[in-house]
Enzyme design. Sequence first.
Site, mmCIF file in Angstrom:
data_model
loop_
_atom_site.group_PDB
_atom_site.id
_atom_site.type_symbol
_atom_site.label_atom_id
_atom_site.label_comp_id
_atom_site.label_asym_id
_atom_site.label_seq_id
_atom_site.Cartn_x
_atom_site.Cartn_y
_atom_site.Cartn_z
ATOM 1 N N GLU A 120 -0.202 -0.983 5.889
ATOM 2 C CA GLU A 120 1.108 -1.008 6.776
ATOM 3 C C GLU A 120 1.193 0.432 6.668
ATOM 4 O O GLU A 120 1.094 0.788 7.979
ATOM 5 C CB GLU A 120 2.420 -1.290 5.925
ATOM 6 C CG GLU A 120 3.241 -0.886 7.388
ATOM 7 C CD GLU A 120 4.304 0.587 6.850
ATOM 8 O OE1 GLU A 120 5.142 0.879 8.170
ATOM 9 O OE2 GLU A 120 3.770 1.342 5.925
ATOM 10 N N ASP A 136 0.517 -0.923 0.117
ATOM 11 C CA ASP A 136 -0.587 -0.145 0.136
ATOM 12 C C ASP A 136 1.030 1.079 0.672
ATOM 13 O O ASP A 136 2.119 1.572 0.584
ATOM 14 C CB ASP A 136 -0.873 -0.239 0.917
ATOM 15 C CG ASP A 136 -0.397 0.302 2.168
ATOM 16 O OD1 ASP A 136 0.954 -0.695 2.687
ATOM 17 O OD2 ASP A 136 -0.921 1.154 3.159
#
Length: 412
Positions: free
Chosen positions: A175, A80
């Site tokens: 994350e 991400d």
Amino acid sequence: MQNIIDRFISYVKIDTQSDPNSNTTPSTEKQWNLANKLAEELKAIGMEDVSIDENAYVMATLPSNLDREVPTIGFISHFDTSPDFSGTNVNPQIIENYDGNDIILNEEKNIILSPNYFSDLKQYKGQTLITTDGNTLLGADDKAGITEIVTAMEYLINNAHIHHGPVRVAFTPDEEIGRGAHKFDVKKFGAQWAYTMDGSQIGELEYENFNAASVKIKVQGKSVHPGYAKGKMINAVIIANEFLSLMPKKEMPQFTSYREGFFHFYDFKGDVEYAEINGIIRDHDRDKFDARKELLQRVVFDLTERFGDIISIEIKDQYYNMKEKIEPVMHIVDIAEQAMKDLEIEPLIKPIRGGTDGSQLSYMGLPCPNIFAGGHNFHGRYEYVPVESMKRATDVIVKIIELTAKYYNDEA
């Protein structure tokens, strides 16, 4: 290095921005696009036990080619990108043989990546840089790490003469919003220890990070016609501003470095009737971290004494300093340090002024130091990564795997 460039660009062109306001995992549907691509790519290069679970966690195995027992180790990166800046329509620019001068990212908007402001650029003169076009972030955090892990696995598969034990790799969602390890299956991963490839400058090796908490302040005001407000109106904006005025002015991110902690208030919204402040607390020292939380609670208590029960605080611990989990197994840091030295890379061992999946994973039973992935200026339009740094990070992964096999042969 062209394979690294091509692989990295294929990843960053896929929008994987996460969303802190979502309750799903992954937090955005578009993260599946890269997760599925990675699972297929791992199969294509010859990895085994490739899996992708219902939360988009991707895992795979490089089996041992030894006839003796060697611990299973792992390498982890997240796919991400930060919600702080757009990751849509990323258009990477390749700067070959960087001349050390200003880089025009976007001529129309006069967006310039300058070594006069970003001094780290100077050390990459003569190298190949990948930058943004000034409109988005790049996504080197942490698609550089993914590129390096996949490339290292492919190299080992194609060079079977290199001795290695079993290696596990994993790629995670979310994350950037602090949830990358929340649903990570440590037992399924099955490694004794791992490394996150999620650092910045070449040579970084980190096993200390912040203790972290989120903070939410709510103020419930009372709106009354201002012409008749005396003794009746309670202005939530004014009280919220008073809370901020009581914060230690020099303990903010812009005034701190190295192991100094801070308070950071990044979002303020409100009107007379209701105001809300969102922030974070960070400190490497656990006692100082607790003291920061106590200070905020004391300020809220004092304001409550003055204005009544109209202000509340919510503090949630997010993660802790992984140092206490790494120190008992310091050989895993020593191996990474030796790998860099063998490759003539100067190890830069320092505390992380941030967090990493490795922090949470270390407290979940998977000790997990952090290694450089090569990028700079994360989460914004000035992000860039030297291709040579990605190549060197790939070399470090391979060398760690070699040294682990050698270390445990010597130990035997």
